[in-house]
Write a protein that holds these residues in place. Structure first.
Motif, short mmCIF file in Angstrom:
data_model
loop_
_atom_site.label_atom_id
_atom_site.label_comp_id
_atom_site.label_asym_id
_atom_site.label_seq_id
_atom_site.Cartn_x
_atom_site.Cartn_y
_atom_site.Cartn_z
N GLY A 72 0.87 -1.19 0.24
CA GLY A 72 -0.12 0.09 0.03
C GLY A 72 0.65 1.21 -0.02
N GLY A 73 2.16 1.17 -0.58
CA GLY A 73 2.80 2.30 -0.51
C GLY A 73 2.22 3.27 -1.77
N THR A 74 2.22 4.81 -1.54
CA THR A 74 1.65 5.67 -2.55
C THR A 74 2.39 5.55 -3.80
N GLY A 75 3.90 5.67 -3.61
CA GLY A 75 4.79 5.60 -4.71
C GLY A 75 4.37 4.47 -5.77
N ALA A 76 4.61 3.14 -5.05
CA ALA A 76 4.11 2.06 -6.16
C ALA A 76 2.70 2.00 -6.53
N ILE A 77 1.95 2.45 -6.08
CA ILE A 77 0.43 2.60 -6.64
C ILE A 77 0.33 3.75 -7.71
N ILE A 78 0.86 4.70 -7.49
CA ILE A 78 0.76 6.00 -8.32
C ILE A 78 1.75 5.56 -9.64
N GLY A 79 2.79 4.96 -9.51
CA GLY A 79 3.74 4.71 -10.49
C GLY A 79 3.02 3.71 -11.47
N ALA A 80 2.51 2.60 -10.97
CA ALA A 80 1.53 1.67 -11.83
C ALA A 80 0.47 2.31 -12.53
N VAL A 81 -0.54 3.07 -11.64
CA VAL A 81 -1.81 3.38 -12.24
C VAL A 81 -1.46 4.74 -13.30
N LYS A 82 0.04 5.39 -13.28
CA LYS A 82 0.33 6.44 -14.24
C LYS A 82 0.39 5.62 -15.65
N LYS A 83 0.91 4.37 -15.43
CA LYS A 83 1.18 3.38 -16.55
C LYS A 83 0.09 2.79 -17.04
N GLY A 84 -1.07 3.08 -16.50
CA GLY A 84 -2.43 2.43 -16.95
C GLY A 84 -2.44 0.87 -16.75
N LYS A 85 -1.77 0.57 -15.53
CA LYS A 85 -1.69 -0.76 -15.07
C LYS A 85 -3.19 -1.14 -14.11
N LYS A 86 -3.47 -2.22 -14.28
CA LYS A 86 -4.52 -2.78 -13.41
C LYS A 86 -3.70 -3.09 -12.22
N VAL A 87 -4.00 -2.51 -10.75
CA VAL A 87 -3.32 -2.59 -9.75
C VAL A 87 -4.17 -3.15 -8.58
N ILE A 88 -3.51 -4.23 -8.00
CA ILE A 88 -4.05 -4.83 -6.70
C ILE A 88 -3.11 -4.26 -5.54
N ALA A 89 -3.65 -3.74 -4.51
CA ALA A 89 -2.78 -3.28 -3.47
C ALA A 89 -3.10 -3.90 -2.24
N LEU A 90 -2.32 -4.40 -1.47
CA LEU A 90 -2.56 -4.85 -0.15
C LEU A 90 -1.94 -4.24 0.97
N PRO A 91 -2.34 -3.85 1.94
CA PRO A 91 -1.68 -2.97 2.89
C PRO A 91 -0.64 -3.76 3.57
N ARG A 92 0.59 -3.48 4.01
CA ARG A 92 1.62 -3.78 4.93
C ARG A 92 0.49 -3.71 6.30
N LEU A 93 0.84 -4.63 7.15
CA LEU A 93 0.22 -4.21 8.76
C LEU A 93 1.31 -4.45 9.82
N ALA A 94 1.30 -3.60 10.70
CA ALA A 94 2.34 -3.63 11.71
C ALA A 94 1.97 -4.98 12.51
N LYS A 95 0.90 -5.54 12.70
CA LYS A 95 0.98 -7.00 13.69
C LYS A 95 1.50 -8.26 13.07
N TYR A 96 2.12 -7.89 11.68
CA TYR A 96 2.78 -8.90 11.11
C TYR A 96 4.21 -8.43 10.87
N GLY A 97 4.55 -7.32 11.45
CA GLY A 97 6.10 -7.01 11.23
C GLY A 97 6.41 -6.39 9.95
N GLU A 98 5.13 -5.92 9.01
CA GLU A 98 5.54 -5.31 7.80
C GLU A 98 5.40 -4.33 7.94
N HIS A 99 5.17 -3.29 8.95
CA HIS A 99 5.33 -1.65 8.88
C HIS A 99 5.55 -1.46 10.36
#
Length: 157
Positions: A72-99
């Motif tokens: 769910g990082g803004t840069g990764a999402i915007i970069g792909a959307v700008k290129k017209g890609k279909k994007v699936i975003a899954l947020p990183r969660l603190a409880k799993y040590g992902e952020h």
């Protein structure tokens, strides 16, 4: 092709990589997959990957992809959307040590509400999200940079 990109932050995102592996093994994903796995310590078994891609490699993989699965990082999402890609975003969660916190939930929710992406709350929803994104149309990204600059110039004058 599906391109999975997890960014360069010093956090793992093993549960997403493991679910993609499971879906490939079960033949619920049939197209080729490539992943940029970053600092994750899980190494995919059913698809090629690289920890980090240089700029040219990243551009090449993103261009080849029909679907981009990302955190769910803004840069990764915007970069792909700008290129017209279909994007699936899954947020990183603190409880799993992902952020350090769960701010990516809000980012994903906002992009989904604007119909730029398909948000995916849990890895259990990934198969459904892939099927949804294949059949869905999303809002094309339009840069607002000129409007922002014009507003600033008007304010200064």
């Amino acid at each position: 092709m599906i391109f999975v990109t997890l960014g360069s932050q010093k956090f793992q995102f093993n549960r997403l990589l493991q679910e993609v592996d499971r879906l490939l093994q079960a033949e619920l994903i049939t197209e080729p997959v490539f992943a940029q796995i970053g600092h994750s310590d899980y190494e995919p078994k059913h698809y090629p990957y690289k920890r980090f891609l240089d700029h040219d490699e990243f551009v090449e993989m993103e261009q080849k992809a029909d679907i981009v699965i990302t955190h769910g990082g803004t840069g990764a999402i915007i970069g792909a959307v700008k290129k017209g890609k279909k994007v699936i975003a899954l947020p990183r969660l603190a409880k799993y040590g992902e952020h350090v916190d769960d701010h990516q939930r809000q980012i994903v929710k906002q992009f989904q509400e604007l119909n730029f992406i398909c948000g995916c709350e849990t890895v259990d929803d990934l198969e459904s999200a892939i099927n949804t994104v294949r059949l869905s149309e999303y809002t094309a990204y339009k840069s607002q940079t000129k409007n922002i600059i014009d507003s600033i110039e008007q304010f200064i004058q």
